[in-house]
Design a protein around this motif. Structure first.
Motif, PDB file in Angstrom:
ATOM      1  N   ASP A 100       0.836  -1.196   0.000  1.00  0.00           N
ATOM      2  CA  ASP A 100       0.000   0.000   0.000  1.00  0.00           C
ATOM      3  C   ASP A 100       0.872   1.248   0.000  1.00  0.00           C
ATOM      4  OD1 ASP A 100      -2.334   1.471  -0.106  1.00  0.00           O
ATOM      5  OD2 ASP A 100      -3.148   0.710   1.770  1.00  0.00           O
ATOM      6  N   ALA A 101       0.214   2.386  -0.066  1.00  0.00           N
ATOM      7  CA  ALA A 101       0.865   3.694  -0.163  1.00  0.00           C
ATOM      8  C   ALA A 101       1.705   3.784  -1.438  1.00  0.00           C
ATOM      9  CB  ALA A 101       1.702   4.001   1.084  1.00  0.00           C
ATOM     10  N   GLU A 106      -4.430   9.376 -11.033  1.00  0.00           N
ATOM     11  CA  GLU A 106      -5.868   9.650 -10.982  1.00  0.00           C
ATOM     12  C   GLU A 106      -6.471   9.544 -12.381  1.00  0.00           C
ATOM     13  OE1 GLU A 106      -7.188  10.087  -7.974  1.00  0.00           O
ATOM     14  OE2 GLU A 106      -5.166   9.965  -7.141  1.00  0.00           O
ATOM     15  N   GLY A 107      -7.780   9.580 -12.430  1.00  0.00           N
ATOM     16  CA  GLY A 107      -8.489   9.650 -13.699  1.00  0.00           C
ATOM     17  C   GLY A 107      -8.691   8.293 -14.349  1.00  0.00           C
ATOM     18  N   THR A 108      -8.905   8.336 -15.651  1.00  0.00           N
ATOM     19  CA  THR A 108      -9.278   7.134 -16.389  1.00  0.00           C
ATOM     20  C   THR A 108      -8.167   6.091 -16.452  1.00  0.00           C
ATOM     21  OG1 THR A 108      -8.626   8.166 -18.471  1.00  0.00           O
ATOM     22  CG2 THR A 108     -10.940   8.388 -17.813  1.00  0.00           C
ATOM     23  N   VAL A 109      -6.932   6.512 -16.275  1.00  0.00           N
ATOM     24  CA  VAL A 109      -5.814   5.569 -16.343  1.00  0.00           C
ATOM     25  C   VAL A 109      -5.555   4.888 -14.986  1.00  0.00           C
ATOM     26  CG1 VAL A 109      -3.925   7.168 -15.796  1.00  0.00           C
ATOM     27  CG2 VAL A 109      -3.522   5.285 -17.377  1.00  0.00           C
ATOM     28  N   GLY A 110      -6.273   5.283 -13.947  1.00  0.00           N
ATOM     29  CA  GLY A 110      -6.022   4.799 -12.592  1.00  0.00           C
ATOM     30  C   GLY A 110      -5.982   3.293 -12.443  1.00  0.00           C
ATOM     31  N   ASP A 111      -7.004   2.586 -12.922  1.00  0.00           N
ATOM     32  CA  ASP A 111      -7.028   1.131 -12.775  1.00  0.00           C
ATOM     33  C   ASP A 111      -6.010   0.454 -13.688  1.00  0.00           C
ATOM     34  OD1 ASP A 111      -8.843   0.834 -10.674  1.00  0.00           O
ATOM     35  OD2 ASP A 111     -10.572   0.800 -12.014  1.00  0.00           O
ATOM     36  N   ALA A 116      -0.714  -2.241 -13.954  1.00  0.00           N
ATOM     37  CA  ALA A 116       0.673  -2.197 -14.428  1.00  0.00           C
ATOM     38  C   ALA A 116       1.655  -2.189 -13.259  1.00  0.00           C
ATOM     39  CB  ALA A 116       0.892  -0.969 -15.313  1.00  0.00           C
ATOM     40  N   LEU A 117       1.390  -1.368 -12.250  1.00  0.00           N
ATOM     41  CA  LEU A 117       2.273  -1.324 -11.095  1.00  0.00           C
ATOM     42  C   LEU A 117       2.236  -2.648 -10.338  1.00  0.00           C
ATOM     43  CD1 LEU A 117       4.283   0.381  -9.464  1.00  0.00           C
ATOM     44  CD2 LEU A 117       2.363   1.009  -7.998  1.00  0.00           C
ATOM     45  N   ALA A 118       1.054  -3.246 -10.223  1.00  0.00           N
ATOM     46  CA  ALA A 118       0.954  -4.558  -9.561  1.00  0.00           C
ATOM     47  C   ALA A 118       1.802  -5.592 -10.301  1.00  0.00           C
ATOM     48  CB  ALA A 118      -0.501  -5.005  -9.478  1.00  0.00           C
ATOM     49  N   ALA A 119       1.775  -5.557 -11.635  1.00  0.00           N
ATOM     50  CA  ALA A 119       2.604  -6.481 -12.415  1.00  0.00           C
ATOM     51  C   ALA A 119       4.084  -6.228 -12.144  1.00  0.00           C
ATOM     52  CB  ALA A 119       2.289  -6.352 -13.903  1.00  0.00           C
ATOM     53  N   MET A 120       4.467  -4.953 -12.053  1.00  0.00           N
ATOM     54  CA  MET A 120       5.861  -4.613 -11.782  1.00  0.00           C
ATOM     55  C   MET A 120       6.259  -5.096 -10.384  1.00  0.00           C
ATOM     56  SD  MET A 120       7.981  -1.008 -12.164  1.00  0.00           S
ATOM     57  CE  MET A 120       6.512  -0.162 -12.564  1.00  0.00           C
ATOM     58  N   LEU A 121       5.418  -4.847  -9.405  1.00  0.00           N
ATOM     59  CA  LEU A 121       5.719  -5.289  -8.044  1.00  0.00           C
ATOM     60  C   LEU A 121       5.757  -6.812  -7.962  1.00  0.00           C
ATOM     61  CD1 LEU A 121       3.500  -2.768  -6.035  1.00  0.00           C
ATOM     62  CD2 LEU A 121       5.983  -2.696  -6.346  1.00  0.00           C
ATOM     63  N   ALA A 122       4.834  -7.483  -8.653  1.00  0.00           N
ATOM     64  CA  ALA A 122       4.841  -8.949  -8.657  1.00  0.00           C
ATOM     65  C   ALA A 122       6.141  -9.473  -9.251  1.00  0.00           C
ATOM     66  CB  ALA A 122       3.637  -9.486  -9.437  1.00  0.00           C
ATOM     67  N   GLY A 123       6.623  -8.827 -10.314  1.00  0.00           N
ATOM     68  CA  GLY A 123       7.903  -9.228 -10.899  1.00  0.00           C
ATOM     69  C   GLY A 123       9.049  -9.063  -9.920  1.00  0.00           C
ATOM     70  N   ALA A 124       9.026  -7.980  -9.151  1.00  0.00           N
ATOM     71  CA  ALA A 124      10.072  -7.754  -8.148  1.00  0.00           C
ATOM     72  C   ALA A 124       9.961  -8.764  -7.014  1.00  0.00           C
ATOM     73  CB  ALA A 124       9.986  -6.332  -7.611  1.00  0.00           C
ATOM     74  N   TYR A 125       8.766  -8.957  -6.480  1.00  0.00           N
ATOM     75  CA  TYR A 125       8.588  -9.925  -5.392  1.00  0.00           C
ATOM     76  C   TYR A 125       8.987 -11.328  -5.852  1.00  0.00           C
ATOM     77  CZ  TYR A 125       6.079  -6.441  -2.590  1.00  0.00           C
ATOM     78  OH  TYR A 125       5.738  -5.321  -1.857  1.00  0.00           O
ATOM     79  N   ASN A 146      -6.504  -2.619  -8.034  1.00  0.00           N
ATOM     80  CA  ASN A 146      -7.303  -1.488  -8.483  1.00  0.00           C
ATOM     81  C   ASN A 146      -6.867  -0.263  -7.707  1.00  0.00           C
ATOM     82  OD1 ASN A 146      -8.949  -1.355  -6.054  1.00  0.00           O
ATOM     83  ND2 ASN A 146      -9.978  -3.177  -6.839  1.00  0.00           N
ATOM     84  N   GLN A 147      -7.279   0.900  -8.177  1.00  0.00           N
ATOM     85  CA  GLN A 147      -6.744   2.141  -7.631  1.00  0.00           C
ATOM     86  C   GLN A 147      -7.218   2.455  -6.216  1.00  0.00           C
ATOM     87  OE1 GLN A 147      -7.724   5.543 -10.011  1.00  0.00           O
ATOM     88  NE2 GLN A 147      -9.787   4.821 -10.427  1.00  0.00           N
ATOM     89  N   ASP A 148      -8.192   1.739  -5.724  1.00  0.00           N
ATOM     90  CA  ASP A 148      -8.704   1.968  -4.372  1.00  0.00           C
ATOM     91  C   ASP A 148      -8.146   0.925  -3.414  1.00  0.00           C
ATOM     92  OD1 ASP A 148     -10.315   4.071  -5.301  1.00  0.00           O
ATOM     93  OD2 ASP A 148     -11.850   2.643  -5.936  1.00  0.00           O
ATOM     94  N   GLY A 149      -7.268   1.345  -2.548  1.00  0.00           N
ATOM     95  CA  GLY A 149      -6.754   0.448  -1.518  1.00  0.00           C
ATOM     96  C   GLY A 149      -5.455  -0.231  -1.893  1.00  0.00           C
TER      97      GLY A 149
END
Length: 157
Positions: A100-101, A106-111, A116-125, A146-149
């Motif tokens: 988190d954090a 923001e906006g339409t690209v948020g999700d 994309a960031l989750a994929a990057m973090l998953a690759g690192a983990y 998703n962008q919430d939480g």
């Protein structure tokens, strides 16, 4: 305090100590939009997963004896990048990772950015867990992006 409240309190404390850095916001938004439109979602996510593995190789984690040590080492790396914090939980025969954090768009690209960031973090983990002696055939899976939480992952699920 439940897990959600604990995550929110930890994120608020994290943000209090940092200044918002928007200098890359337009570039990252355009990159995510164009990669998604040009290459497609699957290829974009694979690309970001590859970037995550590269980041992990550039920012390796020393061998850790405990899950708590691994969490602390990963958090030192995320702190260097100002990419939030993570928490590792052992559940049955798997490891659940909550992140988190993380830097949000923001906006339409948020999700799309969250995925994309989750994929990057998953690759690192994934790379870090393999470097710790993890099974090379087991992949970190994205459970929530998703962008919430928080973003949520599991290893061994």
């Amino acid at each position: 305090m439940d897990k959600k409240s604990a995550h929110q309190a930890r994120s608020l404390e994290y943000f209090r100590g940092r200044q918002f850095n928007g200098q890359w916001r337009l570039f990252i938004t355009a990159l995510v939009e164009e990669l998604n439109a040009s290459a497609g979602s699957d290829e974009m996510l694979a690309f970001f997963g590859h970037l995550g593995a590269k980041i992990a190789s550039d920012l390796p984690i020393d061998e850790q004896d405990t899950l708590e040590g691994l969490e602390a080492a990963a958090n030192r790396r995320w702190n260097q990048l100002d990419w939030g914090w993570c928490q590792f939980y052992s559940e049955s025969d798997m490891i659940v990772i909550v992140h988190d954090a993380w830097p949000r768009l923001e906006g339409t690209v948020g999700d799309t950015w969250a995925a994309a960031l989750a994929a990057m973090l998953a690759g690192a983990y994934n790379a870090w867990l393999r470097d710790q002696g993890g099974d090379g055939t087991v992949e970190v899976q994205i459970l929530k992006a998703n962008q919430d939480g928080p973003l949520e992952f599991c290893y061994g699920c």
